[in-house]
Design a protein around this motif. Structure first.
Motif, PDB file in Angstrom:
ATOM      1  N   GLY A  88       0.774  -1.193  -0.322  1.00 12.39           N
ATOM      2  CA  GLY A  88      -0.006   0.083  -0.146  1.00 12.39           C
ATOM      3  C   GLY A  88       0.683   1.082  -0.119  1.00 12.39           C
ATOM      4  O   GLY A  88       0.248   2.287   0.304  1.00 12.39           O
ATOM      5  N   LEU A  89       1.967   1.216  -0.552  1.00 11.09           N
ATOM      6  CA  LEU A  89       2.929   2.170  -0.498  1.00 11.09           C
ATOM      7  C   LEU A  89       2.489   3.233  -1.578  1.00 11.09           C
ATOM      8  O   LEU A  89       2.113   2.782  -2.785  1.00 11.09           O
ATOM      9  CB  LEU A  89       4.571   2.023  -0.471  1.00 11.09           C
ATOM     10  N   PHE A  90       2.888   4.493  -1.619  1.00 16.20           N
ATOM     11  CA  PHE A  90       2.767   5.611  -2.655  1.00 16.20           C
ATOM     12  C   PHE A  90       3.869   5.421  -3.576  1.00 16.20           C
ATOM     13  O   PHE A  90       5.048   5.816  -3.333  1.00 16.20           O
ATOM     14  CB  PHE A  90       2.699   6.907  -2.025  1.00 16.20           C
ATOM     15  N   ALA A  91       3.619   5.028  -4.743  1.00 20.36           N
ATOM     16  CA  ALA A  91       4.546   4.899  -5.786  1.00 20.36           C
ATOM     17  C   ALA A  91       5.280   6.117  -6.107  1.00 20.36           C
ATOM     18  O   ALA A  91       6.457   6.213  -6.565  1.00 20.36           O
ATOM     19  CB  ALA A  91       3.953   4.258  -6.957  1.00 20.36           C
ATOM     20  N   GLY A  92       4.517   7.214  -6.061  1.00 21.74           N
ATOM     21  CA  GLY A  92       5.234   8.638  -6.499  1.00 21.74           C
ATOM     22  C   GLY A  92       5.918   9.266  -5.381  1.00 21.74           C
ATOM     23  O   GLY A  92       6.406  10.305  -5.609  1.00 21.74           O
ATOM     24  N   LEU A  93       6.302   8.624  -4.264  1.00 19.00           N
ATOM     25  CA  LEU A  93       6.878   9.070  -3.103  1.00 19.00           C
ATOM     26  C   LEU A  93       8.075   8.516  -2.801  1.00 19.00           C
ATOM     27  O   LEU A  93       8.157   7.149  -3.014  1.00 19.00           O
ATOM     28  CB  LEU A  93       6.107   9.371  -1.893  1.00 19.00           C
ATOM     29  N   THR A  94       9.018   8.764  -2.535  1.00 13.97           N
ATOM     30  CA  THR A  94      10.309   8.128  -1.850  1.00 13.97           C
ATOM     31  C   THR A  94      10.175   7.445  -0.613  1.00 13.97           C
ATOM     32  O   THR A  94       8.995   7.507  -0.188  1.00 13.97           O
ATOM     33  CB  THR A  94      11.418   9.136  -1.409  1.00 13.97           C
ATOM     34  N   VAL A  95      10.716   6.527  -0.249  1.00 11.36           N
ATOM     35  CA  VAL A  95      10.557   5.611   0.907  1.00 11.36           C
ATOM     36  C   VAL A  95      10.416   6.668   1.965  1.00 11.36           C
ATOM     37  O   VAL A  95       9.650   6.594   2.873  1.00 11.36           O
ATOM     38  CB  VAL A  95      11.896   4.796   1.165  1.00 11.36           C
ATOM     39  N   LEU A  96      11.288   7.712   2.240  1.00  9.20           N
ATOM     40  CA  LEU A  96      11.293   8.552   3.321  1.00  9.20           C
ATOM     41  C   LEU A  96       9.917   9.319   3.305  1.00  9.20           C
ATOM     42  O   LEU A  96       9.488   9.626   4.216  1.00  9.20           O
ATOM     43  CB  LEU A  96      12.604   9.539   3.285  1.00  9.20           C
ATOM     44  N   GLU A  97       9.524   9.737   1.965  1.00 10.15           N
ATOM     45  CA  GLU A  97       8.394  10.689   1.969  1.00 10.15           C
ATOM     46  C   GLU A  97       7.218   9.619   2.262  1.00 10.15           C
ATOM     47  O   GLU A  97       6.174  10.034   2.961  1.00 10.15           O
ATOM     48  CB  GLU A  97       8.317  11.162   0.833  1.00 10.15           C
TER      49      GLU A  97
END
Length: 261
Positions: A88-97
């Motif tokens: 469920g991670l946001f693909a357009g953001l970095t890991v930190l973001e």
């Protein structure tokens, strides 16, 4: 006063189908509680009741002995965080973001200062960045902070999802099949992470775990609740549940049948 999360005689029906029938359980502080059962036993429905996606037809929830009527958008303010099946991670953001996004409810600036880029918003962002890096470091993945999630191995993405949930500093963490897609070595590392969560010196949290991997459940849980056709058929320590004939018939037996098919 009763501490932690408690479900009291929860019932959920979808038309003529009973998804949960008189289900009660507790997740006290400092404990890892597992929920197991065959497919269709009601595990996901149980999680959705706790998260406020489903309103039960009967029964009640309490948090520290006080009535709880959860709403999905207010969970983190109650001290409850959830991971999703998959990542469920946001693909357009970095890991930190991604991890910073898990802690935005703690930001003091509010929407307008952030929109205008005012100094108070900048201070909030810097604080969230430091805290997110600390969480990533605690899970051994700070080196991936600037990476896009889609470029990382699945096991690392699972840790990023866990980091995002932990960034909210929950008192209760709901883990929905976190071992899905992981190999034996990664599951062993995940087990060690889960065991540590309720006993951390900083921001300890209880855990409610729904999982199919029995080795993981038996290794990390203080108590296990077994569902079958929406009802609790057994509850107790891992040893109690492992030796319960009803569990063997309903759950472990089902695995044997599937393997033989």
């Amino acid at each position: 006063m009763e501490q932690g999360l408690a479900l009291h005689h929860i019932g959920v029906r979808f038309g003529g189908l009973t998804a949960l029938d008189d289900v009660s359980l507790r997740v006290p502080p400092g404990r890892v509680v597992g929920v197991i059962g065959p497919n269709g036993a009601g595990k996901t429905t149980l999680f959705n009741v706790i998260c406020g996606f489903i309103t039960p037809d009967s029964g009640s929830l309490t948090l520290d002995g006080r009535p709880l009527r959860p709403r999905p958008h207010r969970l983190t303010r109650l001290g409850i965080a959830r991971t999703l099946q998959g990542t469920g991670l946001f693909a357009g953001l970095t890991v930190l973001e991604n991890v910073m996004a898990g802690a935005t409810h703690t930001a003091r600036a509010g929407f307008l200062p952030a929109l205008l880029g005012l100094p108070r918003s900048d201070r909030d962002e810097e604080r969230l960045r430091r805290e997110a890096l600390d969480v990533l470091d605690g899970l051994g993945i700070a080196g991936h902070a600037d990476a896009a999630p889609g470029t990382l191995p699945f096991a690392v993405r699972q840790r990023v999802a866990l980091a995002r949930a932990l960034a909210a500093r929950p008192r209760l963490l709901l883990l929905d099949e976190p071992a899905g897609g992981l190999g034996a070595e990664d599951i062993a590392e995940l087990a060690e992470l889960i065991r540590r969560l309720p006993r951390r010196e900083t921001d300890p949290c209880a855990v409610l775990l729904v999982e199919h991997h029995m080795d993981l459940v038996m290794a990390v849980c203080d108590e296990i609740v077994v569902l079958d056709f929406g009802r609790v058929i057994a509850a107790g320590t891992p040893d109690d549940v492992r030796d319960d004939p009803a569990v063997t018939d309903a759950y472990l037996g089902a695995e044997v049948d599937e393997a033989a098919a």
